[in-house]
Scaffold this motif. Sequence first.
Motif, short mmCIF file in Angstrom:
data_model
loop_
_atom_site.label_atom_id
_atom_site.label_comp_id
_atom_site.label_asym_id
_atom_site.label_seq_id
_atom_site.Cartn_x
_atom_site.Cartn_y
_atom_site.Cartn_z
N ALA A 52 25.27 19.22 -19.82
CA ALA A 52 23.85 18.89 -19.89
C ALA A 52 23.30 19.24 -21.26
O ALA A 52 23.49 20.37 -21.75
N SER A 96 30.83 18.88 -16.09
CA SER A 96 29.48 18.42 -16.39
C SER A 96 29.04 19.02 -17.72
O SER A 96 29.44 20.12 -18.07
N LYS A 99 19.05 12.55 -16.94
CA LYS A 99 19.29 14.00 -16.94
C LYS A 99 19.95 14.48 -18.22
O LYS A 99 20.30 15.65 -18.33
N ASN A 100 20.15 13.58 -19.18
CA ASN A 100 20.83 13.93 -20.44
C ASN A 100 22.17 14.62 -20.16
O ASN A 100 22.52 15.62 -20.81
N THR A 101 22.90 14.09 -19.21
CA THR A 101 24.13 14.73 -18.75
C THR A 101 25.29 13.75 -18.78
O THR A 101 25.13 12.57 -18.46
N SER A 128 20.04 19.90 -23.64
CA SER A 128 18.65 20.34 -23.50
C SER A 128 18.10 20.72 -24.86
O SER A 128 18.83 20.87 -25.83
N ASP A 130 24.43 10.30 -16.92
CA ASP A 130 23.14 10.18 -16.26
C ASP A 130 22.12 10.37 -17.36
O ASP A 130 21.79 11.50 -17.74
#
Length: 121
Positions: free
Chosen positions: A23, A21, A75-77, A25, A72
């Motif tokens: 992410a 994963s 979720k910026n993922t 941010s 996703d």
Amino acid sequence: QVQLVESGGGLVQAGGSLRLSCAASGSIFSINAMGWYRQAPGKQRELVARASSGLRTNYADSVQGRFTISRDNAKNTVYLQMNSLKPEDTAVYYCNAAISSHSLYDLRVYWGQGTQVTVSS
């Protein structure tokens, strides 16, 4: 400032699976393409899989049919599902994303810190 934080690496036996994963941010206006690269010892960094903002995907020939990239956007993922792992998949895996922080005109490429994937035979 934008950060990419990866997780999910580890040690697995040949034939096993792992899910990575990544992410994003920080100051994010929009995200264009997201992808995964890898670098094995003594080798150049290579593209593993990439997903555009329109969710078009492309894969390295060596992982086609075994790895799946997904996103996703809420979720910026970005994820990388890795199945049927082989010892030659052993490498540090890096997340990569093209992100605009304030407008469409300040697009930059960001990299994660890398996560080790080791596949034992």
